[in-house]
Design a protein around this motif. Structure first.
Motif, PDB file in Angstrom:
ATOM      1  N   UNK A  94      47.730  57.131  28.873  1.00 48.39           N
ATOM      2  CA  UNK A  94      46.961  55.874  28.588  1.00 48.39           C
ATOM      3  C   UNK A  94      47.085  54.983  29.949  1.00 48.39           C
ATOM      4  N   UNK A  95      45.814  54.705  30.236  1.00 48.82           N
ATOM      5  CA  UNK A  95      45.664  53.740  31.663  1.00 48.82           C
ATOM      6  C   UNK A  95      46.126  52.451  31.545  1.00 48.82           C
ATOM      7  N   UNK A  96      47.110  52.293  32.534  1.00 50.73           N
ATOM      8  CA  UNK A  96      47.647  50.754  32.522  1.00 50.73           C
ATOM      9  C   UNK A  96      46.675  49.679  32.838  1.00 50.73           C
ATOM     10  N   UNK A  97      46.602  48.743  32.188  1.00 45.14           N
ATOM     11  CA  UNK A  97      45.702  47.581  32.795  1.00 45.14           C
ATOM     12  C   UNK A  97      46.359  46.837  33.880  1.00 45.14           C
ATOM     13  N   UNK A  98      46.030  46.930  35.260  1.00 46.80           N
ATOM     14  CA  UNK A  98      46.700  46.214  36.207  1.00 46.80           C
ATOM     15  C   UNK A  98      46.098  44.914  36.782  1.00 46.80           C
ATOM     16  N   UNK A  99      45.575  44.492  35.737  1.00 47.57           N
ATOM     17  CA  UNK A  99      45.243  43.183  35.547  1.00 47.57           C
ATOM     18  C   UNK A  99      45.504  42.335  34.496  1.00 47.57           C
ATOM     19  N   UNK A 100      46.955  42.132  34.223  1.00 46.24           N
ATOM     20  CA  UNK A 100      47.314  41.777  32.659  1.00 46.24           C
ATOM     21  C   UNK A 100      47.083  40.206  32.654  1.00 46.24           C
ATOM     22  N   UNK A 101      47.375  39.911  31.464  1.00 46.14           N
ATOM     23  CA  UNK A 101      47.035  38.467  31.172  1.00 46.14           C
ATOM     24  C   UNK A 101      48.322  37.620  31.718  1.00 46.14           C
ATOM     25  N   UNK A 102      47.867  36.405  32.314  1.00 44.14           N
ATOM     26  CA  UNK A 102      49.013  35.595  33.017  1.00 44.14           C
ATOM     27  C   UNK A 102      50.218  35.189  32.304  1.00 44.14           C
ATOM     28  N   UNK A 103      49.809  34.774  30.892  1.00 45.94           N
ATOM     29  CA  UNK A 103      51.149  34.362  30.145  1.00 45.94           C
ATOM     30  C   UNK A 103      51.950  35.634  29.772  1.00 45.94           C
ATOM     31  N   UNK A 104      51.583  36.742  29.787  1.00 46.23           N
ATOM     32  CA  UNK A 104      52.359  38.131  29.524  1.00 46.23           C
ATOM     33  C   UNK A 104      53.282  38.316  30.736  1.00 46.23           C
ATOM     34  N   UNK A 105      52.540  38.212  31.835  1.00 49.23           N
ATOM     35  CA  UNK A 105      53.377  38.491  33.150  1.00 49.23           C
ATOM     36  C   UNK A 105      54.457  37.127  33.204  1.00 49.23           C
ATOM     37  N   UNK A 106      54.140  36.167  32.751  1.00 45.85           N
ATOM     38  CA  UNK A 106      55.051  34.964  32.802  1.00 45.85           C
ATOM     39  C   UNK A 106      56.097  35.317  31.809  1.00 45.85           C
ATOM     40  N   UNK A 107      55.987  35.695  30.714  1.00 47.73           N
ATOM     41  CA  UNK A 107      56.916  36.159  29.503  1.00 47.73           C
ATOM     42  C   UNK A 107      58.083  36.951  30.129  1.00 47.73           C
ATOM     43  N   UNK A 108      57.447  38.217  30.812  1.00 46.32           N
ATOM     44  CA  UNK A 108      58.258  39.083  31.307  1.00 46.32           C
ATOM     45  C   UNK A 108      59.091  38.636  32.467  1.00 46.32           C
ATOM     46  N   UNK A 109      58.698  37.765  33.222  1.00 53.49           N
ATOM     47  CA  UNK A 109      59.362  37.181  34.498  1.00 53.49           C
ATOM     48  C   UNK A 109      60.587  36.548  34.014  1.00 53.49           C
ATOM     49  N   UNK A 110      60.341  35.609  32.832  1.00 57.81           N
ATOM     50  CA  UNK A 110      61.254  34.816  32.170  1.00 57.81           C
ATOM     51  C   UNK A 110      62.345  35.604  31.388  1.00 57.81           C
ATOM     52  N   UNK A 111      62.071  36.676  30.896  1.00 53.91           N
ATOM     53  CA  UNK A 111      62.968  37.609  30.057  1.00 53.91           C
ATOM     54  C   UNK A 111      64.060  38.252  31.175  1.00 53.91           C
ATOM     55  N   UNK A 112      63.501  38.571  32.254  1.00 50.49           N
ATOM     56  CA  UNK A 112      64.266  39.272  33.189  1.00 50.49           C
ATOM     57  C   UNK A 112      65.075  38.159  33.977  1.00 50.49           C
TER      58      UNK A 112
END
Length: 644
Positions: A288-306
């Motif tokens: 499955x090809x990864x979307x290398x232009x993800x939604x900003x809110x999802x990136x922010x969520x991952x950053x906060x979890x880490x």
């Protein structure tokens, strides 16, 4: 070896130009090409410029009998063309009769030819070293590219193309491609007799000459990886450098190949594959090809979890600030590890030091230091899935080799590695050249956690990144936090990692370019990676002192490798100065373990010290060069502290 005369094109140099690949290929209607090591995404873009095309694929520098590589290549190409949405244009061209695909069965042909023709009669020949790939035609690597616009050149090369097509290649089955496009992706797995060379052998005897490789320049280069070795066992052996393929051989091969592909399908369900296509800057996970232009809110969520997880470590016992710094540095390596095999291969080509791109990482130290949980979080952050960790017994040369063959990109995680298991099999780290000669550029790194490895010997520490986590979490506190941490990790996706991959491609290209063109350049993937990560975390409001830019010295410098030894010697000097004997005249300092001390502790300290200290160890004493020890340990040893 019998010498034969060569077909040599006599040219006249008219000049050199700087052209983009679009300018080079624009203005023509037909394309006839022979290419090796193809980048299908780039090929897909190129073919959109033409109303008709014929392309012959081949495996560059395939050694051995060659037949197994031919079969594996055709199977691989058709699967990619019919499975990936981005390549459906090519599949549609074949269906409409606008594209004919051929598979070379002459392993001795290394030609790269692109013949262009317009409806108005204009022609062009492009030849040289460039394969049909993004790396070659986007300027990411040095190539020799020459073009001729005269009709005489076109006619001469076109006759060579036609001869090669008709005598040394087989056309890909349009029926097979049609069925695979319609959803039967495994059609050739179930019907291997439909592969072009097998199809031809049903009605005629096919002979394939075995290549005679130059023993001084043997290097296997293939993009279909381990399939050839398995297929080779199913095929007839060459006689006097010639393979004779008959109808009975097709029946035998068909039966064995079906069994092989069934096994491979089962393996796909088990082995995670994070595959990087460097030509086209595309990444897929298990197809499955990864979307290398993800939604900003999802990136922010991952950053906060880490960052939330790393922040929570400040409530543990021990040197928590250093643990947070180390965990971020390990995260930086873990994320960048998918690029390490590719960079190691590039370093092998340019003569750079391959140890700058380590594919082994170790977290060790006391138990309850959150090491296993951290690894699980990193794995989830890369692929968005929860994958079981490997156990200590999996750490053997044979098992790791099998896992590297089956998995891609995502690190192999060995949890709670036993000391004896590590000692028995650490030779695989000392002499690690796995995959580089074979041009394997997507194999996984190995990440290890252990409570039982006391120290790392110098030959190991030079080839791995390792952090001693001097921290532990109280059991009661850990039980209270376990559910909260588990829920946090469940919320974690791989959007931050996708954003990271997108930003890293230009960094990787620049590293490779400088390795190829600058003799004094020292590549630092750690700096490039941490720069990208720091930007992403900062942009998403997740700043912390442990999130910072790091360099290769923060992983492999003497003080990093010997940090645990430094700590132990400093503690000994502070608590038991009487165990030290200072001899400034001879520039020596000797540390003796206490009467009831553990001699193994002395060995572990000595193992982690740099050779510049000239450390010599007996069963009870460790002697070092005094001035070097003072500089390295940051201690000014003075006799007056002993009161004597």
């Amino acid at each position: 070896m019998k010498q034969t005369k060569l077909d040599v094109v006599k040219s006249h140099f008219l000049g050199a130009e700087q052209l983009s690949w679009e300018e080079l290929f624009d203005g023509f209607d037909e394309l006839y090409a022979i290419t090796f090591s193809s980048g299908l995404q780039f090929m897909n873009k190129l073919l959109q410029k033409f109303s008709f095309a014929e392309v012959i694929f081949g495996c560059e520098e395939v050694l051995g009998d060659g037949l197994e590589a031919i079969i594996a290549l055709e199977n691989s190409i058709l699967k990619q063309i019919t499975k990936k949405k981005a390549l459906l244009f090519m599949s549609d061209m074949v269906k409409r009769g606008r594209l004919n695909l051929y598979i070379s069965r002459d392993t001795k042909s290394h030609e790269k030819i692109y013949l262009l023709k317009s409806n108005g009669g204009r022609t062009r020949v492009i030849t040289g070293s460039a394969n049909m790939s993004g790396n070659a035609f986007n300027g990411y690597q040095r190539e020799n590219i020459t073009y001729y616009d005269d009709k005489e050149a076109f006619e001469w090369y076109f006759n060579r193309f036609i001869g090669f097509r008709d005598q040394c290649s087989g056309e890909v089955s349009k029926d097979a491609l049609s069925k695979m496009s319609a959803g039967e992706v495994d059609f050739l797995d179930k019907h291997p007799d439909e592969i072009s060379v097998m199809r031809e052998a049903k009605t005629a005897v096919v002979q394939i000459e075995k290549d005679n490789p130059d023993v001084d320049t043997i290097e296997i280069v293939t993009n279909v990886k381990g399939m050839e070795a398995e297929l080779k066992q199913m095929l007839p052996k060459p006689k006097k450098n010639v393979i004779v393929l008959m109808a009975k051989d097709v029946l035998t091969f068909s039966k064995k190949a079906k069994e092989y592909f069934i096994i491979q399908e089962e393996k796909k369900k088990v082995f995670p594959k994070l595959h990087i296509d460097y030509d086209n800057e595309v990444v897929d996970f298990n197809g499955e090809v990864l979307d290398l232009h993800p939604e900003k809110e999802k990136v922010k969520n991952d950053a906060k979890v880490i960052t939330s997880y790393l922040d929570s470590l400040s409530d543990a016992y021990g040197d928590t600030k250093q643990a947070q710094m180390d965990y971020f540095a390990f995260l930086n390596w873990y994320f960048a590890s998918a690029f390490m095999p590719y960079l190691k291969w590039q370093a092998n080509r340019t003569g750079d030091e391959q140890t700058r791109f380590p594919v082994y990482g170790i977290l060790y130290g006391p138990s309850n230091g959150a090491k296993s949980t951290f690894i699980k979080m990193l794995e989830k952050a890369m692929c968005g899935k929860t994958i079981s960790l490997n156990v200590s017994s999996d750490f053997t040369t044979t098992n790791i080799s099998k896992l590297k063959q089956g998995c891609e990109g995502l690190p192999i995680n060995i949890d709670d590695l036993d000391k004896e298991q590590f000692s028995n099999h650490m030779r695989m780290i000392k002499a690690d050249e796995w995959g580089t000669p074979e041009h394997f550029i997507n194999y996984p790194a190995v990440a290890i956690t252990s409570n039982k490895i006391p120290a790392l010997e110098a030959p190991i520490s030079k080839r791995v990144i390792a952090f001693y986590i001097d921290m532990s979490i109280d059991r009661e506190f850990g039980l209270k936090r376990s559910k909260q941490i588990s829920n946090q990790i469940k919320k974690l996706g791989n959007s931050l990692y996708c954003e990271y991959l997108n930003r890293m491609f230009p960094e990787i290209n620049e590293i490779v370019r400088r390795m190829q063109t600058e003799e004094e350049y020292q590549a630092d993937i750690f700096l490039a990676s941490s720069h990208v990560l720091s930007q992403i975390f900062e942009e998403n409001g997740c700043s912390a002192s442990y999130i910072r830019e790091v360099t290769i010295s923060d992983y492999m410098g003497d003080k990093i490798v010997g940090r645990n030894a430094i700590k132990k010697l400093k503690q000994a000097w502070e608590n038991e100065p009487g165990q030290f004997v200072i001899d400034r005249r001879r520039n020596k300092i000797t540390y003796s373990i206490p009467k009831y001390g553990n001699s193994y502790d002395l060995k572990y300290i000595a193992d982690e010290l740099p050779v510049t200290l000239g450390a010599k160890r007996t069963s009870t004493c460790l002697t070092m060069e005094l001035d070097k020890a003072e500089d390295f340990l940051g201690i000014q040893f003075k006799k007056k502290l002993f009161g004597r």
